[in-house]
Scaffold this active site. Structure first.
Site, PDB file in Angstrom:
ATOM      1  N   ARG A 148       0.851  -1.181   0.000  1.00  0.00           N
ATOM      2  CA  ARG A 148       0.000   0.000   0.000  1.00  0.00           C
ATOM      3  C   ARG A 148       0.892   1.238   0.000  1.00  0.00           C
ATOM      4  NH1 ARG A 148      -1.808  -3.667   3.874  1.00  0.00           N
ATOM      5  NH2 ARG A 148      -3.900  -4.535   3.509  1.00  0.00           N
TER       6      ARG A 148
ATOM      7  N   LYS B 227      -1.655  -2.877   8.118  1.00  0.00           N
ATOM      8  CA  LYS B 227      -2.786  -2.492   8.957  1.00  0.00           C
ATOM      9  C   LYS B 227      -2.691  -3.179  10.317  1.00  0.00           C
ATOM     10  CE  LYS B 227      -6.074  -1.498   5.250  1.00  0.00           C
ATOM     11  NZ  LYS B 227      -7.401  -1.812   4.670  1.00  0.00           N
TER      12      LYS B 227
ATOM     13  N   HIS C 161      -2.857   2.339  -5.751  1.00  0.00           N
ATOM     14  CA  HIS C 161      -3.598   1.098  -5.557  1.00  0.00           C
ATOM     15  C   HIS C 161      -3.757   0.338  -6.876  1.00  0.00           C
ATOM     16  CE1 HIS C 161      -4.934  -0.303  -1.703  1.00  0.00           C
ATOM     17  NE2 HIS C 161      -5.977  -0.914  -2.238  1.00  0.00           N
TER      18      HIS C 161
ATOM     19  N   ARG D 246      -0.935  -1.897  -6.971  1.00  0.00           N
ATOM     20  CA  ARG D 246      -1.146  -3.017  -6.036  1.00  0.00           C
ATOM     21  C   ARG D 246      -2.080  -4.054  -6.674  1.00  0.00           C
ATOM     22  NH1 ARG D 246      -1.160  -4.561  -0.536  1.00  0.00           N
ATOM     23  NH2 ARG D 246      -3.157  -5.221   0.329  1.00  0.00           N
TER      24      ARG D 246
ATOM     25  N   HIS E  65      -3.136  -9.475   3.453  1.00  0.00           N
ATOM     26  CA  HIS E  65      -4.559  -9.676   3.745  1.00  0.00           C
ATOM     27  C   HIS E  65      -4.701 -10.634   4.927  1.00  0.00           C
ATOM     28  CE1 HIS E  65      -5.856  -8.607  -0.647  1.00  0.00           C
ATOM     29  NE2 HIS E  65      -5.699  -7.552   0.103  1.00  0.00           N
TER      30      HIS E  65
ATOM     31  N   TYR F  19      -9.338 -11.147  -6.665  1.00  0.00           N
ATOM     32  CA  TYR F  19      -8.452 -11.045  -7.822  1.00  0.00           C
ATOM     33  C   TYR F  19      -8.580 -12.243  -8.745  1.00  0.00           C
ATOM     34  CZ  TYR F  19      -6.312  -7.181  -5.299  1.00  0.00           C
ATOM     35  OH  TYR F  19      -6.108  -5.999  -4.647  1.00  0.00           O
TER      36      TYR F  19
END
Length: 305
Positions: free
Chosen positions: A149, A179, A250, A253, A276, A285
Protein backbone atom coordinates in the site's frame (compact mmCIF):
# COMPACT_ATOMS: atom_id res chain seq x y z
CA UNK A 1 -20.39 18.20 26.01
CA UNK A 2 -20.38 14.64 24.80
CA UNK A 3 -18.09 15.71 21.98
CA UNK A 4 -15.37 16.12 24.60
CA UNK A 5 -15.10 12.33 24.51
CA UNK A 6 -13.80 12.43 20.93
CA UNK A 7 -10.18 12.53 22.05
CA UNK A 8 -10.72 9.48 24.24
CA UNK A 9 -12.51 7.74 21.38
CA UNK A 10 -9.63 8.26 18.95
CA UNK A 11 -7.16 7.06 21.59
CA UNK A 12 -9.37 4.00 22.02
CA UNK A 13 -9.29 3.33 18.27
CA UNK A 14 -5.54 3.59 17.95
CA UNK A 15 -4.44 2.01 21.25
CA UNK A 16 -7.06 -0.56 22.18
CA UNK A 17 -8.42 -1.40 18.72
CA UNK A 18 -5.05 -1.07 17.03
CA UNK A 19 -6.42 0.75 13.98
CA UNK A 20 -3.95 2.34 11.60
CA UNK A 21 -3.38 6.08 11.45
CA UNK A 22 -5.11 6.28 8.07
CA UNK A 23 -8.22 4.50 9.37
CA UNK A 24 -8.34 6.69 12.48
CA UNK A 25 -8.02 9.79 10.29
CA UNK A 26 -10.92 8.57 8.15
CA UNK A 27 -13.07 8.12 11.28
CA UNK A 28 -12.09 11.62 12.37
CA UNK A 29 -13.16 13.14 9.05
CA UNK A 30 -16.45 11.23 9.15
CA UNK A 31 -17.29 12.43 12.65
CA UNK A 32 -16.30 16.02 11.86
CA UNK A 33 -18.78 15.89 8.97
CA UNK A 34 -21.43 14.46 11.28
CA UNK A 35 -20.93 17.19 13.87
CA UNK A 36 -21.13 19.75 11.09
CA UNK A 37 -24.50 18.30 10.12
CA UNK A 38 -25.68 18.52 13.73
CA UNK A 39 -24.51 22.12 13.91
CA UNK A 40 -26.32 23.32 10.78
CA UNK A 41 -29.48 21.62 12.05
CA UNK A 42 -29.03 23.01 15.58
CA UNK A 43 -28.98 19.56 17.14
CA UNK A 44 -26.97 18.34 20.10
CA UNK A 45 -25.52 14.86 20.39
CA UNK A 46 -28.12 13.96 23.02
CA UNK A 47 -30.86 14.70 20.48
CA UNK A 48 -29.59 12.16 17.96
CA UNK A 49 -32.23 9.53 17.20
CA UNK A 50 -32.50 6.85 14.52
CA UNK A 51 -34.57 9.28 12.45
CA UNK A 52 -31.84 11.95 12.75
CA UNK A 53 -29.30 9.41 11.53
CA UNK A 54 -31.47 8.51 8.54
CA UNK A 55 -31.73 12.21 7.76
CA UNK A 56 -27.95 12.48 7.95
CA UNK A 57 -27.52 9.61 5.47
CA UNK A 58 -29.96 11.31 3.11
CA UNK A 59 -27.95 14.50 3.48
CA UNK A 60 -24.77 12.60 2.61
CA UNK A 61 -26.42 11.21 -0.51
CA UNK A 62 -27.31 14.76 -1.47
CA UNK A 63 -23.61 15.61 -1.30
CA UNK A 64 -22.97 13.01 -4.00
CA UNK A 65 -24.09 15.58 -6.55
CA UNK A 66 -21.95 18.34 -5.09
CA UNK A 67 -18.22 19.07 -5.16
CA UNK A 68 -17.66 16.58 -2.33
CA UNK A 69 -18.50 13.57 -4.53
CA UNK A 70 -19.49 11.21 -1.70
CA UNK A 71 -20.36 7.77 -3.02
CA UNK A 72 -22.05 4.77 -1.43
CA UNK A 73 -18.73 3.33 -0.24
CA UNK A 74 -17.98 6.55 1.65
CA UNK A 75 -21.49 6.61 3.08
CA UNK A 76 -21.02 3.03 4.28
CA UNK A 77 -17.79 4.02 6.02
CA UNK A 78 -19.55 7.02 7.62
CA UNK A 79 -22.17 4.66 9.04
CA UNK A 80 -19.46 2.36 10.41
CA UNK A 81 -17.72 5.36 12.00
CA UNK A 82 -20.96 6.45 13.68
CA UNK A 83 -21.71 2.94 14.92
CA UNK A 84 -18.23 2.67 16.42
CA UNK A 85 -18.49 6.06 18.09
CA UNK A 86 -21.94 5.57 19.62
CA UNK A 87 -21.08 2.02 20.69
CA UNK A 88 -18.04 3.44 22.48
CA UNK A 89 -20.15 6.15 24.17
CA UNK A 90 -22.72 3.59 25.29
CA UNK A 91 -20.08 1.25 26.68
CA UNK A 92 -17.78 3.76 28.33
CA UNK A 93 -20.09 6.66 29.21
CA UNK A 94 -23.58 5.13 29.50
CA UNK A 95 -25.11 7.02 26.59
CA UNK A 96 -27.98 5.59 24.60
CA UNK A 97 -27.00 4.10 21.27
CA UNK A 98 -29.23 5.22 18.35
CA UNK A 99 -27.17 3.20 15.84
CA UNK A 100 -28.19 -0.28 17.04
CA UNK A 101 -30.39 -0.86 13.98
CA UNK A 102 -28.35 1.33 11.63
CA UNK A 103 -26.61 -0.68 8.91
CA UNK A 104 -24.29 0.49 6.16
CA UNK A 105 -25.63 0.26 2.59
CA UNK A 106 -24.58 -2.82 0.67
CA UNK A 107 -21.87 -2.00 -1.82
CA UNK A 108 -21.82 -4.00 -5.07
CA UNK A 109 -18.63 -6.02 -5.32
CA UNK A 110 -16.45 -4.32 -7.89
CA UNK A 111 -13.47 -5.96 -9.50
CA UNK A 112 -10.29 -3.98 -8.85
CA UNK A 113 -8.89 -2.28 -11.92
CA UNK A 114 -5.63 -3.89 -12.98
CA UNK A 115 -3.35 -2.49 -15.64
CA UNK A 116 -1.84 -4.64 -18.35
CA UNK A 117 1.83 -5.57 -18.20
CA UNK A 118 2.45 -3.27 -21.16
CA UNK A 119 0.79 -0.35 -19.36
CA UNK A 120 2.87 -1.00 -16.24
CA UNK A 121 6.07 -1.04 -18.29
CA UNK A 122 5.12 2.25 -19.93
CA UNK A 123 4.66 3.86 -16.50
CA UNK A 124 7.94 2.49 -15.16
CA UNK A 125 9.85 3.60 -18.24
CA UNK A 126 11.16 6.85 -16.76
CA UNK A 127 13.98 8.53 -18.62
CA UNK A 128 16.39 10.89 -16.91
CA UNK A 129 19.03 10.56 -14.21
CA UNK A 130 18.18 13.63 -12.17
CA UNK A 131 17.48 13.32 -8.44
CA UNK A 132 13.70 13.32 -8.75
CA UNK A 133 13.53 10.92 -11.69
CA UNK A 134 15.71 8.42 -9.82
CA UNK A 135 13.48 8.71 -6.76
CA UNK A 136 10.25 8.43 -8.72
CA UNK A 137 11.50 5.38 -10.61
CA UNK A 138 12.44 3.67 -7.35
CA UNK A 139 9.05 4.53 -5.81
CA UNK A 140 7.07 3.18 -8.76
CA UNK A 141 9.20 0.07 -9.13
CA UNK A 142 8.82 -0.71 -5.43
CA UNK A 143 5.05 -0.20 -5.48
CA UNK A 144 4.68 -2.67 -8.34
CA UNK A 145 7.44 -5.06 -7.20
CA UNK A 146 5.95 -5.54 -3.73
CA UNK A 147 2.23 -4.76 -4.06
CA UNK A 148 2.51 -2.71 -0.88
CA UNK A 149 0.00 0.00 0.00
CA UNK A 150 1.18 3.55 -0.61
CA UNK A 151 1.09 4.30 3.12
CA UNK A 152 3.31 1.29 3.74
CA UNK A 153 5.83 2.41 1.13
CA UNK A 154 6.15 6.01 2.30
CA UNK A 155 6.58 4.84 5.89
CA UNK A 156 9.56 2.66 4.98
CA UNK A 157 12.94 3.48 6.49
CA UNK A 158 16.28 2.64 4.96
CA UNK A 159 16.75 0.07 7.72
CA UNK A 160 13.70 -1.84 6.43
CA UNK A 161 15.71 -3.06 3.44
CA UNK A 162 17.64 -6.26 4.06
CA UNK A 163 19.43 -8.97 2.10
CA UNK A 164 19.15 -12.67 2.85
CA UNK A 165 21.95 -14.84 1.53
CA UNK A 166 22.39 -18.57 1.16
CA UNK A 167 25.01 -20.59 -0.68
CA UNK A 168 23.20 -20.28 -4.01
CA UNK A 169 21.58 -16.87 -4.10
CA UNK A 170 20.78 -13.57 -2.44
CA UNK A 171 17.30 -12.14 -1.94
CA UNK A 172 16.60 -8.51 -1.01
CA UNK A 173 13.46 -7.80 1.00
CA UNK A 174 11.60 -4.95 2.62
CA UNK A 175 9.90 -5.12 6.00
CA UNK A 176 6.44 -3.62 5.64
CA UNK A 177 4.24 -2.43 8.50
CA UNK A 178 0.65 -3.02 7.48
CA UNK A 179 -2.79 -2.49 8.96
CA UNK A 180 -3.03 -2.99 12.70
CA UNK A 181 0.75 -2.72 13.00
CA UNK A 182 1.26 -6.17 11.49
CA UNK A 183 4.63 -6.67 9.84
CA UNK A 184 5.45 -8.76 6.79
CA UNK A 185 8.53 -9.32 4.69
CA UNK A 186 8.22 -8.97 0.92
CA UNK A 187 10.95 -9.73 -1.65
CA UNK A 188 12.09 -7.22 -4.26
CA UNK A 189 12.79 -8.32 -7.83
CA UNK A 190 15.88 -7.38 -9.80
CA UNK A 191 14.30 -4.38 -11.57
CA UNK A 192 13.00 -2.92 -8.30
CA UNK A 193 16.31 -3.58 -6.57
CA UNK A 194 18.30 -1.83 -9.29
CA UNK A 195 16.03 1.22 -9.15
CA UNK A 196 16.21 1.41 -5.34
CA UNK A 197 19.99 1.02 -5.32
CA UNK A 198 20.39 3.79 -7.92
CA UNK A 199 18.18 6.05 -5.82
CA UNK A 200 20.04 5.25 -2.60
CA UNK A 201 23.48 5.87 -4.05
CA UNK A 202 22.86 8.71 -6.53
CA UNK A 203 19.79 10.63 -5.32
CA UNK A 204 18.92 10.17 -1.69
CA UNK A 205 22.25 11.41 -0.24
CA UNK A 206 21.68 14.77 -1.97
CA UNK A 207 18.00 14.98 -1.04
CA UNK A 208 18.72 14.20 2.61
CA UNK A 209 19.25 17.42 4.58
CA UNK A 210 19.78 15.62 7.88
CA UNK A 211 22.22 12.75 8.28
CA UNK A 212 19.94 11.10 10.85
CA UNK A 213 16.92 11.06 8.50
CA UNK A 214 15.81 7.42 8.27
CA UNK A 215 12.93 7.74 5.82
CA UNK A 216 13.56 5.85 2.60
CA UNK A 217 11.72 8.19 0.24
CA UNK A 218 12.41 11.89 0.64
CA UNK A 219 10.94 15.05 -0.84
CA UNK A 220 13.01 17.94 -2.18
CA UNK A 221 13.15 19.52 1.28
CA UNK A 222 14.69 16.41 2.79
CA UNK A 223 11.57 15.30 4.66
CA UNK A 224 9.60 12.08 4.33
CA UNK A 225 7.59 11.88 1.13
CA UNK A 226 3.87 12.30 1.84
CA UNK A 227 1.03 10.09 0.74
CA UNK A 228 -0.39 12.89 -1.39
CA UNK A 229 2.95 13.39 -3.14
CA UNK A 230 3.21 9.67 -3.90
CA UNK A 231 -0.29 9.74 -5.44
CA UNK A 232 0.71 12.73 -7.59
CA UNK A 233 3.88 10.99 -8.77
CA UNK A 234 1.92 7.91 -9.87
CA UNK A 235 -0.79 9.97 -11.60
CA UNK A 236 1.73 12.22 -13.38
CA UNK A 237 3.85 9.32 -14.60
CA UNK A 238 0.76 7.51 -15.89
CA UNK A 239 -0.32 10.66 -17.72
CA UNK A 240 3.14 11.03 -19.29
CA UNK A 241 2.91 7.40 -20.39
CA UNK A 242 -0.24 8.30 -22.31
CA UNK A 243 -2.70 6.34 -20.17
CA UNK A 244 -6.18 7.83 -20.37
CA UNK A 245 -7.61 6.17 -17.25
CA UNK A 246 -7.00 7.33 -13.70
CA UNK A 247 -4.03 5.46 -12.22
CA UNK A 248 -3.36 5.43 -8.47
CA UNK A 249 -0.85 3.64 -6.24
CA UNK A 250 -3.60 1.10 -5.56
CA UNK A 251 -3.76 0.40 -9.30
CA UNK A 252 -0.19 -0.87 -9.04
CA UNK A 253 -1.15 -3.02 -6.04
CA UNK A 254 -4.09 -4.50 -7.95
CA UNK A 255 -1.85 -5.13 -10.95
CA UNK A 256 0.77 -6.81 -8.77
CA UNK A 257 -1.79 -9.28 -7.42
CA UNK A 258 -3.49 -9.91 -10.74
CA UNK A 259 -0.24 -10.50 -12.62
CA UNK A 260 0.97 -12.92 -9.95
CA UNK A 261 -2.21 -14.97 -10.19
CA UNK A 262 -2.12 -14.81 -13.99
CA UNK A 263 1.39 -16.21 -13.78
CA UNK A 264 0.27 -19.15 -11.65
CA UNK A 265 1.15 -17.96 -8.15
CA UNK A 266 -0.60 -19.70 -5.26
CA UNK A 267 -3.38 -17.56 -3.82
CA UNK A 268 -2.10 -18.13 -0.27
CA UNK A 269 1.27 -16.71 -1.27
CA UNK A 270 -0.41 -13.67 -2.83
CA UNK A 271 -2.46 -13.25 0.35
CA UNK A 272 0.73 -13.20 2.43
CA UNK A 273 2.46 -10.76 0.10
CA UNK A 274 -0.52 -8.37 0.12
CA UNK A 275 -0.92 -8.58 3.89
CA UNK A 276 -4.56 -9.68 3.75
CA UNK A 277 -5.78 -11.17 7.02
CA UNK A 278 -8.24 -13.37 5.13
CA UNK A 279 -7.82 -15.21 1.84
CA UNK A 280 -11.41 -14.18 1.01
CA UNK A 281 -10.16 -10.65 0.37
CA UNK A 282 -7.50 -11.96 -2.00
CA UNK A 283 -9.96 -14.15 -3.88
CA UNK A 284 -11.53 -11.13 -5.59
CA UNK A 285 -8.45 -11.04 -7.82
CA UNK A 286 -9.16 -14.56 -9.04
CA UNK A 287 -12.40 -13.22 -10.55
CA UNK A 288 -10.34 -11.04 -12.87
CA UNK A 289 -8.30 -14.02 -13.98
CA UNK A 290 -11.46 -16.08 -14.54
CA UNK A 291 -12.99 -13.26 -16.58
CA UNK A 292 -9.89 -13.15 -18.78
CA UNK A 293 -9.98 -16.90 -19.27
CA UNK A 294 -13.66 -16.71 -20.20
CA UNK A 295 -12.99 -13.93 -22.73
CA UNK A 296 -10.09 -15.84 -24.28
CA UNK A 297 -12.17 -19.01 -24.49
CA UNK A 298 -15.12 -17.21 -26.04
CA UNK A 299 -12.98 -15.54 -28.68
CA UNK A 300 -10.75 -18.49 -29.53
CA UNK A 301 -12.75 -21.73 -29.20
CA UNK A 302 -14.85 -22.63 -32.26
CA UNK A 303 -17.58 -24.21 -30.13
CA UNK A 304 -17.78 -21.60 -27.40
CA UNK A 305 -20.94 -19.90 -28.72
Amino acid sequence: MVSDHLTDFFNYLSIEKGLSGNTTSAYRRDLERFFHYLSINQLSLSQVTPDVLLGYISWLRGLANSEFKIGEASIARNVISLRSYFTYLAKEHNYSNPTINLHPPKIPKRLPKALSVEQIISILDISGDDLISLRDRALLELLYATGARVSEIINLNTTDIASIEDKDSQVTTIRVRGKGGKERVVPIGSFGLEAVNNYLTRSRPTLSKVLTQKALFLNQRGGRLTRQSAWSIVANRASRAGLAEVVTPHSLRHSFATHLLDGGADIRVVQELLGHSSVTTTQIYTLITIDRLRESYASAHPRSK
